[in-house]
Write a protein that holds these residues in place. Structure first.
Motif, mmCIF file in Angstrom:
data_model
loop_
_atom_site.group_PDB
_atom_site.id
_atom_site.type_symbol
_atom_site.label_atom_id
_atom_site.label_comp_id
_atom_site.label_asym_id
_atom_site.label_seq_id
_atom_site.Cartn_x
_atom_site.Cartn_y
_atom_site.Cartn_z
ATOM 1 N N UNK A 76 0.835 -1.206 0.000
ATOM 2 C CA UNK A 76 0.000 0.000 0.000
ATOM 3 C C UNK A 76 0.864 1.249 0.000
ATOM 4 N N UNK A 77 0.363 2.308 -0.642
ATOM 5 C CA UNK A 77 1.138 3.550 -0.701
ATOM 6 C C UNK A 77 0.232 4.730 -1.012
ATOM 7 N N UNK A 78 0.741 5.899 -0.720
ATOM 8 C CA UNK A 78 0.080 7.177 -1.003
ATOM 9 C C UNK A 78 0.718 7.759 -2.251
ATOM 10 N N UNK A 79 -0.101 8.088 -3.278
ATOM 11 C CA UNK A 79 0.462 8.601 -4.526
ATOM 12 C C UNK A 79 0.280 10.103 -4.693
ATOM 13 N N UNK A 80 -0.145 10.768 -3.633
ATOM 14 C CA UNK A 80 -0.364 12.214 -3.712
ATOM 15 C C UNK A 80 -1.831 12.572 -3.850
ATOM 16 N N UNK A 81 -2.653 11.603 -4.245
ATOM 17 C CA UNK A 81 -4.081 11.834 -4.405
ATOM 18 C C UNK A 81 -4.900 10.774 -3.680
ATOM 19 N N UNK A 82 -4.502 9.500 -3.857
ATOM 20 C CA UNK A 82 -5.271 8.376 -3.329
ATOM 21 C C UNK A 82 -4.377 7.507 -2.460
ATOM 22 N N UNK A 83 -4.970 6.942 -1.431
ATOM 23 C CA UNK A 83 -4.291 5.974 -0.590
ATOM 24 C C UNK A 83 -4.601 4.581 -1.151
ATOM 25 N N UNK A 84 -3.628 4.002 -1.851
ATOM 26 C CA UNK A 84 -3.856 2.724 -2.526
ATOM 27 C C UNK A 84 -3.656 1.572 -1.552
ATOM 28 N N UNK A 85 -4.588 0.612 -1.559
ATOM 29 C CA UNK A 85 -4.432 -0.557 -0.679
ATOM 30 C C UNK A 85 -3.435 -1.547 -1.260
ATOM 31 N N UNK A 86 -3.140 -2.586 -0.509
ATOM 32 C CA UNK A 86 -2.244 -3.633 -0.982
ATOM 33 C C UNK A 86 -2.884 -4.370 -2.161
ATOM 34 N N UNK A 87 -2.061 -4.675 -3.168
ATOM 35 C CA UNK A 87 -2.560 -5.383 -4.338
ATOM 36 C C UNK A 87 -2.072 -6.818 -4.397
ATOM 37 N N UNK A 88 -2.801 -7.666 -5.086
ATOM 38 C CA UNK A 88 -2.423 -9.062 -5.294
ATOM 39 C C UNK A 88 -1.832 -9.211 -6.691
ATOM 40 N N UNK A 89 -0.829 -10.055 -6.858
ATOM 41 C CA UNK A 89 -0.197 -10.227 -8.170
ATOM 42 C C UNK A 89 -1.207 -10.574 -9.256
ATOM 43 N N UNK A 90 -1.004 -9.955 -10.435
ATOM 44 C CA UNK A 90 -1.850 -10.167 -11.626
ATOM 45 C C UNK A 90 -3.298 -9.759 -11.392
ATOM 46 N N UNK A 91 -3.505 -8.826 -10.497
ATOM 47 C CA UNK A 91 -4.858 -8.346 -10.213
ATOM 48 C C UNK A 91 -4.935 -6.823 -10.393
ATOM 49 N N UNK A 92 -6.102 -6.371 -10.858
ATOM 50 C CA UNK A 92 -6.340 -4.924 -10.980
ATOM 51 C C UNK A 92 -6.972 -4.416 -9.693
ATOM 52 N N UNK A 93 -6.486 -3.302 -9.192
ATOM 53 C CA UNK A 93 -6.986 -2.712 -7.947
ATOM 54 C C UNK A 93 -7.805 -1.479 -8.293
ATOM 55 N N UNK A 94 -9.018 -1.419 -7.777
ATOM 56 C CA UNK A 94 -9.879 -0.244 -7.998
ATOM 57 C C UNK A 94 -10.173 0.419 -6.664
#
Length: 413
Positions: free
Chosen positions: A64-82
């Motif tokens: 998970x990380x902050x990109x300056x706009x959104x706080x993105x959750x942890x992602x799973x390999x080969x998966x799209x995160x919305x």
């Protein structure tokens, strides 16, 4: 960020969110500084959440990380995160989603064109499309035409009324003097609106995002979700610090906000030297307040005629003039001082959170007092009419007479 990034020159850090969050009202129109405060608050919350998550996470793929706009959750390999488009970005479509892709190697996918982490904000940026902007402009142009015609007719009628009341000596009395002041306040309000439109909406104050083309947004955002042919291959590419924010990055840059929570180089939270337009907005609010207070004066004068047997019209008129013109000047001046000290942004035409209540509460108080004066006057007139004509008139005729007295003596009735 690499050293050459503009945000590396931190000329001025935003004030602590805790000391300024009371100024921000996310449901209202936001100023640039208010948008920055909301972003900083979201960033701090994201970092706290990420710290708590990292203590429990064992798998290190797509952290998970902050990109300056959104706080993105942890992602799973080969998966799209919305992730839902954040509601703290005022201009976003809050019903849409932003997208990222976690590659099979467990790293966030990269955009080949700019060699940064790929993110798609297409759905969030629907309000930035040319169709949306053109429709919005069409609606506001029609609205502007409607109220300009309305205020022009009102202004002409009020000027004629003031001339008539001032020219004929038979009409010179305290009641008509009060009418003249009321009409004058509405004339000043109409003129202030015309001046405000010329100063603020003359076409020279277009925002940076309005100047950008939709094609530029699409090129920066990348393809729609599911289309990732432009992304870096899953093998041999490590993510770099920095993010392809697309439209969100453009929005953040336009507001002077960099992804790490610092203003962009050359951006300052210092006051803008737009004294003229600030004076125009302040005068508009003052004349708006005088409208309500002169309507209150009308009610006070009528109330005094009914409940006070002896009244010095000359002295009483000066008291009413102080109420009609003086009281609004006091609380509008207080608002202007507070705004200049705590939120001296742009032309003061956008709300600055709870500061609006400095002038709205006195206006609401005048409306409430006037309403109770109206009820009391109706009560007295009705009781006197019923006492005089008890048994002589049909009840429906009595109601008609009361309504005539109200409409003839009190304009609010």
């Amino acid at each position: 960020f690499p050293p050459a990034h503009p945000c590396s020159a931190r000329l001025l850090s935003p004030p602590p969110v805790s000391s300024l969050s009371w100024q921000v009202d996310p449901d209202d129109v936001l100023t640039k500084e208010e948008q920055i405060y909301l972003l900083v608050e979201a960033k701090e919350k994201c970092h706290r959440d990420i710290k708590a998550q990292l203590e429990k996470i064992k798998d290190t793929s797509c952290l998970p990380e902050w990109d300056g706009i959104i706080c993105w959750p942890k992602g799973s390999p080969s998966q799209e995160v919305s992730v839902p488009c954040p509601d703290y970005i005022y201009d976003f479509n809050h019903r849409g989603h932003a997208y990222r892709y976690c590659s099979a190697s467990g790293t966030w996918a990269m955009a080949l064109s700019i060699n940064k982490t790929w993110a798609n904000y297409t759905e969030c940026a629907l309000l930035f499309s040319s169709e949306s902007r053109s429709h919005e402009k069409e609606v506001f142009d029609r609205l502007h035409l409607m109220y300009t015609i309305g205020y022009s007719i009102s202004l002409a009628s009020l000027i004629v009324a003031v001339c008539i009341l001032s020219y004929f000596k038979r009409l010179h009395c305290t009641r008509n003097y009060i009418h003249i002041h009321l009409f004058a306040s509405f004339i000043c309000r109409a003129v202030s609106i015309f001046v405000k439109d010329v100063v603020l909406y003359s076409g020279t104050l277009a925002s940076e995002t309005d100047k950008m083309r939709e094609d530029d947004f699409k090129a920066e955002m990348g393809p729609s979700p599911g289309q990732r042919s432009h992304l870096a291959s899953e093998e041999g590419h490590e993510p770099r610090t920095g993010h392809s924010l697309g439209i969100a990055g453009q929005r953040a840059k336009a507001t002077g906000f960099c992804p790490q929570g610092q203003p962009e180089m050359g951006t300052s939270l210092s006051p803008h030297p737009q004294v003229g337009c600030k004076v125009v907005v302040t005068l508009f609010l003052y004349f708006l307040a005088t409208n309500h207070y002169w309507i209150l004066v009308e009610g006070l004068y009528l109330h005094s005629l009914i409940f006070m047997a002896f009244l010095s019209n000359e002295n009483y008129l000066w008291v009413l003039i102080i109420i009609g013109w003086g009281l609004p000047a006091v609380f509008v001046s207080v608002w202007a001082s507070v705004r200049a000290s705590l939120a001296d942004t742009q032309c003061w035409d956008l709300s600055a959170g709870n500061m609006k209540w400095i002038y709205q509460v006195p206006i609401l108080a005048a409306i409430v007092v006037n309403f109770f004066l109206f009820l009391n006057i109706v009560r007295v007139l009705a009781s006197k009419l019923w006492e005089t004509h008890t048994g002589k008139l049909d009840p429906r005729q009595q109601y008609r007479q009361v309504s005539r007295l109200c409409s003839g003596s009190f304009s609010v009735c």
